[in-house]
Design a protein around this motif. Structure first.
Motif, PDB file in Angstrom:
ATOM      1  N   HIS A   7       6.364 -10.085  -3.196  1.00 39.05           N
ATOM      2  CA  HIS A   7       6.290 -11.244  -2.298  1.00 39.05           C
ATOM      3  C   HIS A   7       5.505 -10.960  -1.025  1.00 39.05           C
ATOM      4  O   HIS A   7       5.175 -11.877  -0.282  1.00 39.05           O
ATOM      5  CB  HIS A   7       7.694 -11.717  -1.916  1.00 39.05           C
ATOM      6  CG  HIS A   7       8.457 -12.320  -3.063  1.00 39.05           C
ATOM      7  ND1 HIS A   7       7.921 -13.275  -3.887  1.00 39.05           N
ATOM      8  CD2 HIS A   7       9.733 -12.096  -3.498  1.00 39.05           C
ATOM      9  CE1 HIS A   7       8.823 -13.621  -4.794  1.00 39.05           C
ATOM     10  NE2 HIS A   7       9.920 -12.924  -4.588  1.00 39.05           N
ATOM     11  N   ASN A   8       5.250  -9.677  -0.746  1.00 38.24           N
ATOM     12  CA  ASN A   8       4.499  -9.329   0.469  1.00 38.24           C
ATOM     13  C   ASN A   8       4.009  -7.891   0.349  1.00 38.24           C
ATOM     14  O   ASN A   8       4.184  -7.256  -0.695  1.00 38.24           O
ATOM     15  CB  ASN A   8       5.367  -9.517   1.727  1.00 38.24           C
ATOM     16  CG  ASN A   8       6.671  -8.738   1.646  1.00 38.24           C
ATOM     17  OD1 ASN A   8       6.682  -7.559   1.323  1.00 38.24           O
ATOM     18  ND2 ASN A   8       7.792  -9.400   1.932  1.00 38.24           N
ATOM     19  N   ASN A   9       3.406  -7.366   1.411  1.00 39.83           N
ATOM     20  CA  ASN A   9       2.846  -6.011   1.401  1.00 39.83           C
ATOM     21  C   ASN A   9       3.832  -4.926   1.792  1.00 39.83           C
ATOM     22  O   ASN A   9       3.497  -3.743   1.684  1.00 39.83           O
ATOM     23  CB  ASN A   9       1.674  -5.919   2.388  1.00 39.83           C
ATOM     24  CG  ASN A   9       0.443  -6.650   1.907  1.00 39.83           C
ATOM     25  OD1 ASN A   9       0.434  -7.201   0.820  1.00 39.83           O
ATOM     26  ND2 ASN A   9      -0.586  -6.669   2.724  1.00 39.83           N
ATOM     27  N   TRP A  10       5.015  -5.300   2.295  1.00 39.94           N
ATOM     28  CA  TRP A  10       5.819  -4.301   2.994  1.00 39.94           C
ATOM     29  C   TRP A  10       7.224  -4.101   2.445  1.00 39.94           C
ATOM     30  O   TRP A  10       7.900  -3.153   2.854  1.00 39.94           O
ATOM     31  CB  TRP A  10       5.910  -4.685   4.471  1.00 39.94           C
ATOM     32  CG  TRP A  10       6.381  -6.100   4.679  1.00 39.94           C
ATOM     33  CD1 TRP A  10       7.666  -6.573   4.619  1.00 39.94           C
ATOM     34  CD2 TRP A  10       5.562  -7.241   4.948  1.00 39.94           C
ATOM     35  NE1 TRP A  10       7.704  -7.918   4.837  1.00 39.94           N
ATOM     36  CE2 TRP A  10       6.425  -8.367   5.055  1.00 39.94           C
ATOM     37  CE3 TRP A  10       4.196  -7.439   5.131  1.00 39.94           C
ATOM     38  CZ2 TRP A  10       5.956  -9.652   5.314  1.00 39.94           C
ATOM     39  CZ3 TRP A  10       3.726  -8.707   5.390  1.00 39.94           C
ATOM     40  CH2 TRP A  10       4.595  -9.802   5.486  1.00 39.94           C
ATOM     41  N   ASP A  11       7.713  -4.935   1.542  1.00 39.50           N
ATOM     42  CA  ASP A  11       8.994  -4.623   0.907  1.00 39.50           C
ATOM     43  C   ASP A  11       8.895  -3.262   0.225  1.00 39.50           C
ATOM     44  O   ASP A  11       7.806  -2.860  -0.221  1.00 39.50           O
ATOM     45  CB  ASP A  11       9.348  -5.693  -0.133  1.00 39.50           C
ATOM     46  CG  ASP A  11       9.878  -6.973   0.494  1.00 39.50           C
ATOM     47  OD1 ASP A  11      10.437  -6.903   1.611  1.00 39.50           O
ATOM     48  OD2 ASP A  11       9.744  -8.044  -0.130  1.00 39.50           O
ATOM     49  N   PRO A  12       9.997  -2.522   0.107  1.00 40.13           N
ATOM     50  CA  PRO A  12       9.925  -1.178  -0.474  1.00 40.13           C
ATOM     51  C   PRO A  12       9.258  -1.172  -1.854  1.00 40.13           C
ATOM     52  O   PRO A  12       9.661  -1.898  -2.760  1.00 40.13           O
ATOM     53  CB  PRO A  12      11.402  -0.766  -0.561  1.00 40.13           C
ATOM     54  CG  PRO A  12      12.056  -1.529   0.561  1.00 40.13           C
ATOM     55  CD  PRO A  12      11.346  -2.848   0.600  1.00 40.13           C
ATOM     56  N   LEU A  13       8.237  -0.341  -1.983  1.00 42.63           N
ATOM     57  CA  LEU A  13       7.425  -0.288  -3.194  1.00 42.63           C
ATOM     58  C   LEU A  13       8.143   0.502  -4.281  1.00 42.63           C
ATOM     59  O   LEU A  13       8.628   1.608  -4.046  1.00 42.63           O
ATOM     60  CB  LEU A  13       6.079   0.373  -2.868  1.00 42.63           C
ATOM     61  CG  LEU A  13       5.041   0.476  -3.982  1.00 42.63           C
ATOM     62  CD1 LEU A  13       4.630  -0.902  -4.489  1.00 42.63           C
ATOM     63  CD2 LEU A  13       3.822   1.248  -3.486  1.00 42.63           C
ATOM     64  N   GLU A  14       8.180  -0.060  -5.498  1.00 35.77           N
ATOM     65  CA  GLU A  14       8.842   0.600  -6.624  1.00 35.77           C
ATOM     66  C   GLU A  14       7.872   0.987  -7.737  1.00 35.77           C
ATOM     67  O   GLU A  14       8.060   2.011  -8.388  1.00 35.77           O
ATOM     68  CB  GLU A  14       9.928  -0.312  -7.201  1.00 35.77           C
ATOM     69  CG  GLU A  14      11.079  -0.574  -6.261  1.00 35.77           C
ATOM     70  CD  GLU A  14      12.185  -1.382  -6.905  1.00 35.77           C
ATOM     71  OE1 GLU A  14      13.337  -1.286  -6.436  1.00 35.77           O
ATOM     72  OE2 GLU A  14      11.904  -2.109  -7.894  1.00 35.77           O
ATOM     73  N   GLU A  15       6.858   0.162  -7.988  1.00 34.01           N
ATOM     74  CA  GLU A  15       5.917   0.451  -9.072  1.00 34.01           C
ATOM     75  C   GLU A  15       4.526  -0.040  -8.690  1.00 34.01           C
ATOM     76  O   GLU A  15       4.378  -1.108  -8.073  1.00 34.01           O
ATOM     77  CB  GLU A  15       6.360  -0.212 -10.373  1.00 34.01           C
ATOM     78  CG  GLU A  15       5.451   0.088 -11.549  1.00 34.01           C
ATOM     79  CD  GLU A  15       6.004  -0.402 -12.888  1.00 34.01           C
ATOM     80  OE1 GLU A  15       5.211  -0.525 -13.841  1.00 34.01           O
ATOM     81  OE2 GLU A  15       7.228  -0.655 -12.978  1.00 34.01           O
ATOM     82  N   ILE A  16       3.508   0.733  -9.082  1.00 34.30           N
ATOM     83  CA  ILE A  16       2.138   0.399  -8.708  1.00 34.30           C
ATOM     84  C   ILE A  16       1.181   0.879  -9.797  1.00 34.30           C
ATOM     85  O   ILE A  16       1.458   1.860 -10.487  1.00 34.30           O
ATOM     86  CB  ILE A  16       1.789   1.050  -7.349  1.00 34.30           C
ATOM     87  CG1 ILE A  16       0.575   0.391  -6.702  1.00 34.30           C
ATOM     88  CG2 ILE A  16       1.598   2.545  -7.490  1.00 34.30           C
ATOM     89  CD1 ILE A  16       0.391   0.784  -5.229  1.00 34.30           C
ATOM     90  N   TRP A  17       0.084   0.159  -9.984  1.00 31.05           N
ATOM     91  CA  TRP A  17      -1.019   0.640 -10.808  1.00 31.05           C
ATOM     92  C   TRP A  17      -1.992   1.412  -9.940  1.00 31.05           C
ATOM     93  O   TRP A  17      -2.219   1.061  -8.781  1.00 31.05           O
ATOM     94  CB  TRP A  17      -1.760  -0.523 -11.456  1.00 31.05           C
ATOM     95  CG  TRP A  17      -1.039  -1.196 -12.580  1.00 31.05           C
ATOM     96  CD1 TRP A  17       0.199  -0.892 -13.068  1.00 31.05           C
ATOM     97  CD2 TRP A  17      -1.532  -2.302 -13.354  1.00 31.05           C
ATOM     98  NE1 TRP A  17       0.520  -1.741 -14.099  1.00 31.05           N
ATOM     99  CE2 TRP A  17      -0.527  -2.623 -14.304  1.00 31.05           C
ATOM    100  CE3 TRP A  17      -2.708  -3.041 -13.348  1.00 31.05           C
ATOM    101  CZ2 TRP A  17      -0.684  -3.651 -15.220  1.00 31.05           C
ATOM    102  CZ3 TRP A  17      -2.861  -4.069 -14.260  1.00 31.05           C
ATOM    103  CH2 TRP A  17      -1.866  -4.373 -15.184  1.00 31.05           C
ATOM    104  N   LEU A  18      -2.567   2.453 -10.518  1.00 27.63           N
ATOM    105  CA  LEU A  18      -3.584   3.251  -9.834  1.00 27.63           C
ATOM    106  C   LEU A  18      -4.789   3.377 -10.758  1.00 27.63           C
ATOM    107  O   LEU A  18      -4.636   3.687 -11.946  1.00 27.63           O
ATOM    108  CB  LEU A  18      -3.034   4.643  -9.500  1.00 27.63           C
ATOM    109  CG  LEU A  18      -4.007   5.659  -8.909  1.00 27.63           C
ATOM    110  CD1 LEU A  18      -4.518   5.200  -7.533  1.00 27.63           C
ATOM    111  CD2 LEU A  18      -3.327   7.032  -8.789  1.00 27.63           C
ATOM    112  N   GLY A  19      -5.984   3.128 -10.240  1.00 24.98           N
ATOM    113  CA  GLY A  19      -7.188   3.101 -11.055  1.00 24.98           C
ATOM    114  C   GLY A  19      -7.570   4.447 -11.648  1.00 24.98           C
ATOM    115  O   GLY A  19      -6.950   5.478 -11.365  1.00 24.98           O
ATOM    116  N   ASP A  20      -8.614   4.421 -12.462  1.00 27.72           N
ATOM    117  CA  ASP A  20      -9.105   5.643 -13.095  1.00 27.72           C
ATOM    118  C   ASP A  20     -10.592   5.472 -13.405  1.00 27.72           C
ATOM    119  O   ASP A  20     -11.159   4.396 -13.210  1.00 27.72           O
ATOM    120  CB  ASP A  20      -8.324   5.966 -14.363  1.00 27.72           C
ATOM    121  CG  ASP A  20      -8.168   7.461 -14.596  1.00 27.72           C
ATOM    122  OD1 ASP A  20      -9.061   8.223 -14.148  1.00 27.72           O
ATOM    123  OD2 ASP A  20      -7.178   7.871 -15.220  1.00 27.72           O
ATOM    124  N   VAL A  21     -11.217   6.542 -13.889  1.00 29.05           N
ATOM    125  CA  VAL A  21     -12.647   6.541 -14.205  1.00 29.05           C
ATOM    126  C   VAL A  21     -12.847   6.957 -15.656  1.00 29.05           C
ATOM    127  O   VAL A  21     -11.928   7.417 -16.329  1.00 29.05           O
ATOM    128  CB  VAL A  21     -13.427   7.479 -13.265  1.00 29.05           C
ATOM    129  CG1 VAL A  21     -13.465   6.903 -11.860  1.00 29.05           C
ATOM    130  CG2 VAL A  21     -12.798   8.879 -13.237  1.00 29.05           C
TER     131      VAL A  21
END
Length: 369
Positions: A7-21
């Protein structure tokens, strides 16, 4: 299955995608000098992406990476030209609430294993949003697109498309449509309620964020940097390395869309908030850090040497998938949900004039695109 929720940028982060090459062997068919340059970019990028992943995991964040099959033919276009690798997942995909708008269709093979991990009704494949151009502020959502100033009909048409895209969201959010120029995560960044990192690339702070404090960044990171790889090579560079005029010719011909223009990018504003007290960033900035500390925010620096090639900061090379999110209304005075305003310099921020013009255009088209 794990739910999607942001819902926003600052709630505690639990999961994220990270790019690759792409893996190095994808460049084996190139002449040695160009192959070796791409392999160096790949090596540096992978090393630093792994450091980003480690730092995220130190904060107990689940990190997911695109899957890259070793078969190069899966990632080339009809001209046998390699697509840009999935290094910046936020550019083509977005998460709003419990919906992931997946738009990186040329690289579907990279993301399919990830998409299968989420409930099917939370993955939207036929309505495109760029996470780099969408700002989530609880009940308020800004979507920004680049539109030519001379194409007024196209502005109205694009606004209509934006409304169509937000059909899934209009019952729960106020939608604000902007034509500032595209990737607003390189223009400003909300850090927590009432606080923004700001630049001169955006002018509607008082209109969109009344009463919020701004920490202004004066100039882009590399605005005075001089480097040349040959003709028309000012858009990218590799630090601590010799110039690559041979590589630049190849990039201009075959990989032009891989790069942006690092000189105009505020990498300091392109950050990821772990929570309201911890911020991940790419470089040291003592003046900024001192100001952040006053607001109870600790910056954590992670190097990314090839940002000046990929033209991507931490926000670009990631995509928030889930936070410990609570849907707040930071601007309840704005009233009901739906498409609320059009922030556009073409109409001097006169929302009524824009919406009236849009309504007249839609009527003239018989309510069709």
């Amino acid at each position: 299955m794990r739910n999607i929720l942001v819902h926003n940028n600052w709630d505690p982060l639990e999961e994220i995608w990270l790019g690759d090459v792409w893996p190095m062997h994808f460049y084996d068919d190139l002449e040695p000098a160009i192959r070796d340059a791409f392999c160096q970019i790949t090596e540096w990028t992978k090393e630093d992406l792994n450091k980003v992943q480690k730092k995220l995991e130190d904060f107990n964040v689940i990190v997911k990476r695109p899957y890259v099959d070793g078969d190069k033919s899966l990632y080339v276009d009809e001209n046998n030209k390699l697509y840009k690798p999935p290094i910046t997942p936020r550019d083509s995909n977005a998460v709003v609430g419990n919906k992931l708008f997946f738009g990186d269709h040329p690289l579907t093979h990279c993301y399919e294993p990830l998409l299968k991990e989420y409930p099917a009704d939370q993955v939207i494949r036929n309505k495109w949003l760029s996470g780099a151009s969408v700002v989530k502020l609880g009940r308020d959502v800004i979507e920004d697109r680049f539109i030519s100033k001379n194409e007024i009909d196209y502005i109205y048409n694009d606004f209509y498309k934006a409304q169509n895209t937000f059909e899934l969201l209009k019952d729960d959010y106020r939608i604000h449509y902007a034509t500032n120029g595209g990737h607003v995560d390189g223009c400003f960044m909300p850090l927590k309620p009432g606080l923004l990192l700001s630049t001169n690339y955006w002018t509607d702070y008082d209109l969109m964020f009344p009463g919020w404090k701004t920490i202004a960044l004066a100039t882009p990171t590399y605005h005075n940097y001089t480097f040349s790889n040959g003709p028309n090579s000012h858009r990218w560079m590799l630090p601590d390395a010799p110039s690559y005029p041979h590589l630049n010719e190849y990039i201009e011909k075959y990989c032009n869309e891989w790069i942006g223009n690092y000189k105009e990018t505020y990498f300091e504003v392109n950050v990821v908030m772990i929570d309201e007290k911890n911020m991940l960033c790419m470089g040291e900035h003592p003046t900024l850090f001192a100001e952040l500390e006053k607001h109870g925010i600790t910056p954590h620096v992670i190097p990314f040497r090839t940002r000046t090639f990929w033209d991507g900061g931490l926000h670009c090379i990631t995509l928030d998938i889930r936070r410990q999110a609570v849907l707040e209304d930071y601007f309840p005075e704005r009233g009901n949900f739906g498409v609320k305003s059009a922030l556009t310099t073409y109409f001097n921020n006169d929302t009524n004039a824009f919406l009236e013009g849009y309504a007249n255009w839609k009527l003239s088209k018989g309510n069709r695109e």
